[in-house]
Design a protein around this motif. Structure first.
Motif, PDB file in Angstrom:
ATOM      1  N   VAL A 161      31.890 -43.223 -15.514  1.00 41.81           N
ATOM      2  CA  VAL A 161      30.879 -42.556 -16.338  1.00 41.81           C
ATOM      3  C   VAL A 161      29.525 -43.210 -16.110  1.00 41.81           C
ATOM      4  N   LEU A 162      29.510 -44.535 -16.033  1.00 40.53           N
ATOM      5  CA  LEU A 162      28.260 -45.255 -15.855  1.00 40.53           C
ATOM      6  C   LEU A 162      27.625 -44.912 -14.500  1.00 40.53           C
ATOM      7  N   LEU A 163      28.468 -44.920 -13.459  1.00 38.60           N
ATOM      8  CA  LEU A 163      27.950 -44.647 -12.109  1.00 38.60           C
ATOM      9  C   LEU A 163      27.455 -43.203 -12.002  1.00 38.60           C
ATOM     10  N   THR A 164      28.287 -42.268 -12.514  1.00 41.62           N
ATOM     11  CA  THR A 164      27.887 -40.867 -12.468  1.00 41.62           C
ATOM     12  C   THR A 164      26.542 -40.683 -13.155  1.00 41.62           C
ATOM     13  N   GLY A 165      26.404 -41.348 -14.305  1.00 38.92           N
ATOM     14  CA  GLY A 165      25.180 -41.207 -15.082  1.00 38.92           C
ATOM     15  C   GLY A 165      23.961 -41.663 -14.297  1.00 38.92           C
ATOM     16  N   SER A 166      24.129 -42.682 -13.467  1.00 38.72           N
ATOM     17  CA  SER A 166      22.945 -43.177 -12.769  1.00 38.72           C
ATOM     18  C   SER A 166      22.571 -42.288 -11.593  1.00 38.72           C
ATOM     19  N   LEU A 218      22.465 -34.993 -17.837  1.00 43.95           N
ATOM     20  CA  LEU A 218      23.205 -36.148 -18.352  1.00 43.95           C
ATOM     21  C   LEU A 218      24.295 -35.768 -19.345  1.00 43.95           C
ATOM     22  N   GLY A 219      24.135 -34.581 -19.934  1.00 44.95           N
ATOM     23  CA  GLY A 219      25.149 -34.110 -20.884  1.00 44.95           C
ATOM     24  C   GLY A 219      26.543 -34.119 -20.286  1.00 44.95           C
ATOM     25  N   GLN A 241      22.418 -41.671 -22.362  1.00 43.82           N
ATOM     26  CA  GLN A 241      23.749 -41.135 -22.699  1.00 43.82           C
ATOM     27  C   GLN A 241      24.876 -41.802 -21.926  1.00 43.82           C
ATOM     28  N   ALA A 242      24.687 -41.951 -20.632  1.00 45.56           N
ATOM     29  CA  ALA A 242      25.775 -42.471 -19.809  1.00 45.56           C
ATOM     30  C   ALA A 242      26.122 -43.896 -20.223  1.00 45.56           C
TER      31      ALA A 242
END
Lengths: 464, 494
Positions: free
Chosen positions: A21-26, A33-34, A101-102
């Motif tokens: 989730v963290l990597l995807t968010g970046s 970002l939702g 969010q992430a």
């Protein structure tokens, strides 16, 4: 030595999911970002499936006896994962459009992992690891809330968190010193012959340290400030999920400690003080978030009753798990309603809710009456089981204290319910995610209460 | 069959509560229809009741197996009269409220919900099922008072909730005590009655009985736990008062004969004398305080304390087994159960009639009226009938009940004859109230008072007619109660 990573599948899912989730968010653009929230719910779903599958397997100790996979761990996994999913849902309104969010979702997953590790730990050092893993994300979660009181709430939480962390470590050190081991299996053999005073000191320090995570006396000071100062989702999270790990860890510890430690009596006293203090302090609160903050202190007291009779009654563990499940769902529901009408910071602001928002009001009613312990909600089943376990386990005074405190608590919950039926200008502005998750939570709470046989089978005898 | 009786009103209630588009009149019709169907269903159960001892229409499903809780319902001679009473009173309320325009959909939903919980409680054969319905009825009545009440309704509702909730948790503590003492652990009423688990440990039994008695005494209510009742009644809407007095108070007295006496016979016998004293004091105190009221509803509320006192006296008598005659104790217990039905019918009707005063003139003040017989003859007639019924005149079911209570009590303990004074005082206060309201020249709020409308006459008339019919022909009722009373007395004498 048994190294079986498969036994920790739900934990691994949470860990890998948090990083993913963290990597995807970046990499995602800000307006997309939702998706990380959807991803988080998906990770929790997978973890829930993994936890449910693990339920079917027999209880066993893994990783050299430092971690236990049994009904308690299984229950903690399921409750924590489902509860976190509800929190992520109710956070929808507050998080939408936020650049962080992430990170927040990642922190939620890591803190949940910390709680599960605490619940499964069969070694004092693993308990400490879980404690830190569950605490550090929490400071950040409170701090990332975009509210005026967030900074103060973070400071306070951080301060108490470090203090109680040190107390916990001191207790672990002493128990290690006198028991010459940190794993429960070996402590069970060595502690009965260890010096009594040191064992009592270690017990008090370890259980006292855990109370920071549970939000019970004496580690409760940060709770009302944090619930009032942080965002609704962070408040919902910190009042419900960390309890699961801390209380189950305390439960395992009470089972291990020898009779000379007086652990049951100590926990019973903590329970009594916690429920009474929480209720009395909640009387005067006018901010629903602060009221829920004190109410959670009293609820820890009820939960500790089950810990106090650990091993004395067959109902102690199922009671603890059913109560935890009911409380998490019910408490998150109450915060979801708070999140649905964010501007209303006084109990009287809820006037007219019944007329203009009957569904939301019904959800709040189910949740508040649930916190009182009125049937047929989930908490009632838990309260019944815990009260019965206490009497059955030779502590009828705790049953009486629990019931008497329930009467006390009715007083302030009614102060919140009463304005809802009053006639007032209609409540028109309602946040979508808050009210959706409130309805889901209320329905779940009623379902668990009415179809009580299901959860009972799950937590009572579902796994051999 | 019983589950249909319990869950039909609950389902109708959920439908009304969840579909906001249902129009007011439709909601009223639905409520009326369901209430009428319920009366028919209970009549079917009455006709098909088991003739021997034991439970009829029994249903059993495990609910929370880990703690020995099951959904277990059934009827016998104790529960059947109260199920019938509940169905009749709620039908009367549905008729009475038929033309009420104050939020009809939610009101119908709430009262259907209350009806379901009351029926569930009287059919329950498991302590936790009993407790669940007991608690839910409190929640329902709280909203009935808080939303549809008048005067200081919020405060009265609050007091009602807090007080009776204390009672319910005290009950729960007692139930847990019974569970822990039983072997194998169970909450099932039938099994607990058969086992009487605490008969060998008088101290623990005493504590458990004390917890249960506290819970039931608050609900009944008896001295000194009655203080929630007058404000709750005064500020409740008319149908709320009728249900509260007619049905909810019976939960307390029903608990004596269903739970406390058969499950804790030894402790009940030990505590019989204090229970009798509380009963007698309730009788006298309730009557005397009622005599001093100028608010009509408060007055009726205090006569409830008085009438409930007779029941407490009678069930206390059943525990005095020293040298007394079992037949006398059976007569007393039969009288107690009959009194529950009688009080429900009569006081229910009186509260509905008192509601008419409030609806027309916004006041219950006895001195504000006078000569009302001139402007409202139908009201005057029905109220007088109700008043005479309430004071226990022969020809009404209340006479049968009180006659049996006193016959049994005085035969066992002659000193209880002192409670007869209660009847005398009630007679005086009802006559005075009738005189102040209806006698004398037309004056004050009576001028231009609109007499009872059809739905008001019908609802209260049916209740009072039943009080007369059962007073003249009590056999059908007594035939149901007597065998059950005999069982209770023999269980207490174990």
């Amino acid at each position: 030595m048994e190294m079986d990573p498969g036994a920790l599948l739900p934990e691994l899912v949470l860990l890998v999911g948090a990083l993913a989730v963290l990597l995807t968010g970046s990499f995602l653009p800000r307006r997309r970002l939702g998706w990380t929230r959807i991803g988080t719910v998906a990770v929790l779903g997978v973890a829930a499936v993994a936890a449910a599958l693990a339920y079917a397997e027999p209880a066993r100790a893994v990783f050299d006896g430092t971690y236990t996979v049994d009904a308690a761990t299984g229950g903690a996994r399921l409750i924590a994962v489902v509860g976190t999913a509800l929190v992520v849902l109710l956070a929808g309104d507050e998080l939408a459009g936020q650049p962080r969010q992430a990170e927040i979702c990642c922190l939620l997953l890591l803190a949940t992992l910390g709680t599960v590790v605490m619940a499964g730990a069969a070694d004092l050092l693993i308990v400490v690891t879980g404690f830190l893993l569950a605490s550090i994300p929490l400071y950040a979660l409170i701090g990332l809330s975009q509210t005026a009181g967030a900074a103060e709430a973070t400071m306070k939480t951080y301060f108490f968190g470090s203090l109680f962390g040190i107390v916990l470590l001191a207790g672990v050190t002493v128990l290690y010193g006198v028991g010459s081991s940190t794993t429960y299996v070996e402590l069970q053999g060595s502690l009965p012959t260890a010096p009594g005073g040191a064992v009592v000191f270690g017990t008090v320090a370890v259980i006292g340290g855990l109370m920071f995570k549970a939000g019970g006396v004496p580690g409760h000071f940060w709770v009302p400030d944090a619930t009032q100062g942080a965002g609704a989702y962070a408040a919902a999270y910190l009042t419900s999920i960390p309890k699961i790990g801390a209380l189950i860890a305390a439960y395992r510890l009470v089972l291990v400690l020898p009779a000379e430690s007086q652990a049951p009596l100590f926990v019973g006293l903590l329970a009594l003080v916690s429920m009474t203090l929480g209720n009395l302090a909640a009387f005067a609160q006018d901010d629903p978030r602060r009221l829920l903050g004190w109410s959670t202190v009293s609820q820890v007291g009820y939960l500790l009753v089950a810990v106090a009779v650990a091993g004395q009654s067959d109902l102690a563990l199922p009671g603890l798990l059913v109560y935890l499940a009911g409380y998490v769902v019910t408490n998150v529901t109450a915060f979801a309603v708070v999140a649905a009408v964010p501007g209303r910071r006084a109990l009287t602001d809820y006037a007219g809710l019944f007329r203009s928002q009957p569904w939301l009001a019904a959800a709040l009613l189910v949740s508040l009456l649930g916190l009182v312990g009125t049937p047929p909600t989930a908490v009632f089943v838990g309260k019944l089981a815990v009260g019965t376990a206490a009497w059955d386990g030779g502590a009828p005074w705790l049953t009486v204290a629990l019931l008497a405190n329930s009467v006390l608590s009715l007083f302030y919950y009614l102060r919140w319910i009463a304005p809802m039926v009053r006639l007032a200008p209609p409540v028109t502005e309602v946040k979508a995610w808050g009210s959706r998750s409130a309805l889901a939570g209320a329905a779940l709470s009623l379902a668990v209460g009415i179809l009580a046989a299901g959860p009972w089978w799950l937590f009572g005898g579902g796994s051999g | 069959m019983l589950s249909v009786i319990i869950f039909l009103p609950l389902a109708a209630s959920a439908l009304l509560a969840l579909v906001p588009r249902i129009a007011g009149p439709v909601a009223r019709w639905l409520w009326l229809a369901v209430a009428a169907v319920e009366v028919v269903l209970v009549a079917v159960v009455w006709a098909g009741r088991p003739t021997g001892g034991g439970l009829g229409f029994e249903e059993r499903v495990p609910w929370i197996p880990g703690v020995g809780v099951g959904y277990h319902v059934g009827v016998d001679g104790l529960s059947l009269p109260l199920l019938a009473l509940t169905a009749v009173i709620f039908l009367a309320c549905a008729v009475y409220a038929f033309r009420d325009h104050d939020r009809p959909r939610t009101q119908s939903a709430l009262f259907l919900f209350l009806q379901g919980t009351c029926l569930g409680l009287f059919a329950a054969q498991d302590l936790i099922v009993f407790f669940v319905f007991f608690d839910l009825s409190i929640v329902g009545m709280y909203f009935a008072i808080a939303r549809w009440g008048h005067g200081d309704a919020a405060r009265s509702a609050f007091k009602f909730f807090l007080y009776t909730f204390l009672g319910s948790l005290s009950l729960l503590a007692g139930f847990i005590g019974l569970y822990v003492a039983s072997s194998p652990h169970t909450f099932d009423m039938v099994e607990l009655t058969a086992a009487a688990p605490l008969s060998l440990s008088p101290v623990a039994g005493g504590f458990v009985l004390a917890a249960i008695l506290l819970g039931l005494a608050i609900k009944t209510p008896t001295i000194p736990f009655h203080t929630w009742l007058p404000p709750a009644h005064t500020d409740a809407p008319a149908i709320g008062s009728a249900v509260l007095a007619g049905v909810l108070l019976k939960m307390g007295t029903y608990g004596f004969v269903r739970i406390a006496m058969p499950m804790l016979p030894g402790s009940w016998r030990d505590w019989a004398v204090p229970i009798i004293v509380v009963g007698v004091v309730s009788v006298l105190y309730g009557a005397l305080v009622a005599l001093g009221q100028s608010n009509l509803k408060r007055m009726i509320a205090y006569t409830s304390v008085n009438h409930m006192g007779y029941i407490v006296l009678a069930v206390g008598i059943a525990g005095l087994i020293g040298s007394s005659d079992a037949v006398a104790r059976e007569v007393a217990v039969t009288g107690a159960v009959t009194q529950m039905v009688s009080h429900g019918l009569i006081t229910g009707a009186l509260f509905l009639l008192a509601g008419v005063l409030h609806e027309r003139r916004d006041s219950y003040d006895l001195d504000g009226y006078g000569g009302l017989a001139g402007s409202a003859p139908r009201l005057a007639t029905l109220f007088s009938v109700g008043a005479f019924a309430s004071l226990g005149l022969p020809g009404f079911v209340s006479f049968i009940a009180e006659f049996q209570i006193f016959t049994g009590s005085i035969a066992v303990a002659p000193v209880t004859a002192i409670a007869l004074l209660g009847i005398l005082i009630t007679a005086a206060l009802f006559l005075r109230a009738v005189q102040r309201l209806f006698g004398g020249p037309l004056r004050g709020r009576s001028v231009g008072f609109v007499d009872l409308r059809a739905h008001e006459t019908l609802s209260t008339g049916v209740l009072l007619a039943l009080a007369v019919v059962l007073g003249v022909l009590p056999r059908p009722l007594l035939d149901v109660i007597e065998p059950a009373a005999r069982t209770v007395v023999s269980l207490v004498s174990r």
